[in-house]
Design a protein around this motif. Structure first.
Motif, PDB file in Angstrom:
ATOM      1  N   ALA A 206       0.746  -1.206   0.083  1.00 42.40           N
ATOM      2  CA  ALA A 206      -0.415  -0.104  -0.223  1.00 42.40           C
ATOM      3  C   ALA A 206       0.515   1.085  -0.012  1.00 42.40           C
ATOM      4  N   ILE A 234      -7.772   6.002   2.234  1.00 44.75           N
ATOM      5  CA  ILE A 234      -8.729   4.667   2.266  1.00 44.75           C
ATOM      6  C   ILE A 234      -9.685   4.873   1.666  1.00 44.75           C
ATOM      7  N   LEU A 251      -8.469   3.658  11.932  1.00 39.12           N
ATOM      8  CA  LEU A 251      -7.080   3.073  11.821  1.00 39.12           C
ATOM      9  C   LEU A 251      -6.189   3.105  12.932  1.00 39.12           C
TER      10      LEU A 251
END
Length: 331
Positions: A206, A234, A251
């Motif tokens: 990512a 995201i 998160l």
């Protein structure tokens, strides 16, 4: 120092010319009719094993790049269509000759072909609906793969992960480099009770960061973050008729420490948006596994309404970001 010269208008996705808006429901309606349907789940992402050859997928066409991302996510490939590419080329030329910024064209200006993307595509092929993303780069800096930077912008990412069947791309290189990708033919494939996460569950590479150049701004209107280097956005995306409202977004790093993340605010114009966004305030750390828990409501115009979801997944970031412009100050 190189500077990116995007106009704010360049990162607004054209409105879809099909019925893609979700019906709004009030809190009292939701309370009066509690959801009893199937559970909302994450669309299964097979990962890089779904891509036969990664050797040059980052350096070929925009459509090849998008199809690699779609394959990782378990989504169908876009068919590269030369007729749609003609529509994209016409708009790229219009933007270049008029130094314009926008998805609409004005009759009477040089290079005018049709007012909007659906009309431009229909000059060459029939379609039930169309959409478009594009970017303009000026000055000395041009990215090695512009589509990658467009994909980083969360609302554009949502459009590119949409249930489209065909796509065409074009580049106009004059004083500016202009990249246009047009999409056509909605082909519903994502399930009505599925959401697509990106970065996806189990992802190992990512990205770390992104420059906030999206319009509308996922950090909210009139914020000081415009143009700032932030953490990688995201996203949760739905299918053709999906509308997603995030309630919470948690998160966390490997130590369980919460990472600050801004949920993109919704406005009246967002009723048909199929993507929800949370953007970390700071770049993510390399080679780090993050866990996500997102809750909210999913509504489908012709299906489920106010379906609650509670989703968990994790992803791991790549090495230090290879894009040198992310390490440089910006005016």
């Amino acid at each position: 120092m190189y500077r990116k010269t995007f106009s704010a208008a360049l990162f607004s996705i054209t409105a879809l010319h099909l019925c893609g808006c979700a019906t709004r429901h009030t809190a009292s309606e939701a309370a009066a009719a509690p959801y009893t349907g199937p559970r909302i789940t994450l669309h299964a992402a097979p990962g890089t094993n779904a891509i036969a050859d990664l050797s040059d997928e980052r350096t070929t066409s925009a459509i090849a790049f998008l199809n690699a991302r779609r394959a990782e996510l378990g989504l169908s490939a876009l068919a590269s269509d030369p007729l749609i590419a003609k529509a994209a080329q016409a708009h790229a030329s219009y933007l270049e000759v008029n130094r314009a910024a926008g998805h609409e064209e004005r009759a009477g200006l040089p290079g005018f072909s049709a007012a909007d993307v659906t009309a431009r595509v229909r000059l060459h092929t029939q379609t039930a609906g169309a959409s478009e993303v594009f970017a303009v780069y000026g000055g000395q800096r041009a990215p090695a793969l512009p589509i990658e930077e467009i994909f980083d912008s969360p609302y554009h990412r949502g459009a590119m992960l949409y249930d489209w069947g065909r796509a065409g791309e074009a580049v106009a290189s004059g004083n500016s480099q202009i990249v246009v990708v047009d999409f056509a033919d909605p082909q519903p494939a994502i399930g009505a009770t599925e959401l697509v996460a990106y970065p996806y569950n189990g992802q190992k590479d990512a990205p770390l960061a992104w420059q906030d150049i999206e319009q509308p701004d996922p950090m909210g209107p009139d914020t000081r973050y415009r143009g700032a280097i932030l953490g990688y956005p995201i996203t949760l995306s739905g299918g053709t008729n999906a509308h997603i409202e995030l309630a919470t977004f948690d998160l966390r790093d490997p130590h369980g420490k919460k990472v600050r993340c801004q949920i993109a605010p919704l406005t009246a114009a967002d009723a048909g948006r199929n993507t929800a966004v949370c953007t970390p305030f700071s770049p993510l750390r390399p080679h780090t596994t993050y866990s996500v828990r997102a809750t909210g409501l999913l509504t489908q115009q012709f299906g489920v309404a106010n379906a609650p979801f509670d989703l968990e997944w994790s992803f791991t970031t790549s090495a230090a970001h290879a894009r040198s412009w992310l390490q440089q100050p910006h005016a």
